[in-house]
Design an enzyme around this catalytic site. Structure first.
Site, PDB file in Angstrom:
ATOM      1  N   ASP A  79       2.516  -4.549  -3.242  1.00 43.48           N
ATOM      2  CA  ASP A  79       1.558  -3.759  -2.469  1.00 43.48           C
ATOM      3  C   ASP A  79       0.271  -4.577  -2.261  1.00 43.48           C
ATOM      4  OD1 ASP A  79       0.608  -1.441  -1.222  1.00 43.48           O
ATOM      5  OD2 ASP A  79      -0.163  -0.580  -3.096  1.00 43.48           O
ATOM      6  N   HIS A  80      -0.254  -4.573  -1.068  1.00 47.05           N
ATOM      7  CA  HIS A  80      -1.526  -5.248  -0.737  1.00 47.05           C
ATOM      8  C   HIS A  80      -1.638  -6.690  -1.248  1.00 47.05           C
ATOM      9  CE1 HIS A  80      -3.529  -1.940   1.238  1.00 47.05           C
ATOM     10  NE2 HIS A  80      -3.027  -1.140   0.325  1.00 47.05           N
TER      11      HIS A  80
END
Ligand SMILES: [Zn+2]
Length: 278
Positions: A79-80
């Site tokens: 994620d991210h």
């Protein structure tokens, strides 16, 4: 099935997968028990800071063996990812999916960085997600810069990215006022791009809005803040109530609360729960 194929299938069918962050065994098991109880497939996400905390290999091994143990179909996702080197390491390590997040950079630079990762992932089975527009991060000012359909179209065409996180009225963290998702914008972007659309910052978005967003093209819904909040708040209460030092008795109480939250979210996303559309 590769995640990118499943997300494309979702795009056609108006369905979505829940993507939840985990931070340790307890939050991981909370997610998987909730998925099992509701018969859901799930995306298990780790952030860069969680990888720093657990280690890339441990995060992967933990996710894989726990999914197997609980009998849940799960994909592992970064994620991210803002550090290109780490994103590449996750691809090399066989993560099912990575997010390259250069959304705070100017459009052209975002295209350049995202393309680089899409190229790198070619030949692997890894799904690549990017972000376009501005979805405020935890602690940032909750200002809105919506994703523009024409930019989304150009971005997907130029990068070849599989999945795209769009800014349509959601934010990371808790909302100061009830968010209002721009459903028409979701639908418009969905029509003009081939990528599978992703909604970040679902903590605190009313159920009816989530369901409308899914019907109109959102294929992946991210949930993180609420899980951390429920888990830690429950733990804090438990510490005040008891001085038991057996963590195997104390932690499950917080795990149970997180499970119940995720089950509720899964029932909404899988349309197992009917909500009133106002
Ligand atoms: Zn996010």
């Amino acid at each position: 099935m590769r995640l990118q194929d499943r997300l494309q299938q979702n795009k056609k069918e108006g369905k979505a997968l829940l993507a939840t962050n985990f931070y340790n065994f307890e939050t991981l098991s909370a997610v998987l028990i909730a998925a099992k109880n509701t018969g859901s497939d799930i995306i298990l996400q780790v952030s860069e800071s969680s990888i720093k905390y657990m280690g890339l290999g441990v995060a992967k091994a933990l996710a894989r063996s726990a999914a197997h143990q609980y009998g849940v179909k799960a994909w592992l996702h970064l994620d991210h990812g803002q550090d290109v080197t780490l994103v590449k390491k996750c691809i090399d390590a066989g993560y099912d999916s990575v997010m390259i997040d250069a959304s705070e950079k100017p459009f052209e630079e975002n295209v350049k960085i995202t393309s680089q990762i899409v190229q790198y992932a070619k030949g692997s089975a890894t799904n690549v997600e990017a972000e376009l527009g501005y979805i405020s991060k935890l602690g940032q000012d909750q200002k809105m810069i919506y994703t523009q359909p024409n930019e989304a179209h150009a971005f997907v065409q130029d990068t070849g990215v599989n999945a795209l996180a769009i800014a349509v009225g959601s934010a990371h963290g808790f909302y100061k006022e009830t968010p209002q998702l721009q459903i028409d914008l979701v639908q418009e972007i969905n029509t003009v791009t081939s990528a599978a659309l992703v909604l970040h910052g679902s903590s605190g978005i009313p159920d009816d809005q989530l369901q409308e967003a899914i019907k109109n093209g959102i294929t992946k819904i991210n949930l993180a803040t609420e899980i951390k909040n429920v888990f830690m708040t429950s733990l804090q209460k438990e510490f005040l109530r008891s001085d038991d030092i057996d963590l195997r008795k104390v932690f499950p109480k917080a795990t149970l609360q997180a499970t119940s939250l995720i089950e509720d979210k899964l029932r909404t996303i899988n349309f197992l729960k009917t909500v009133n559309f106002s």
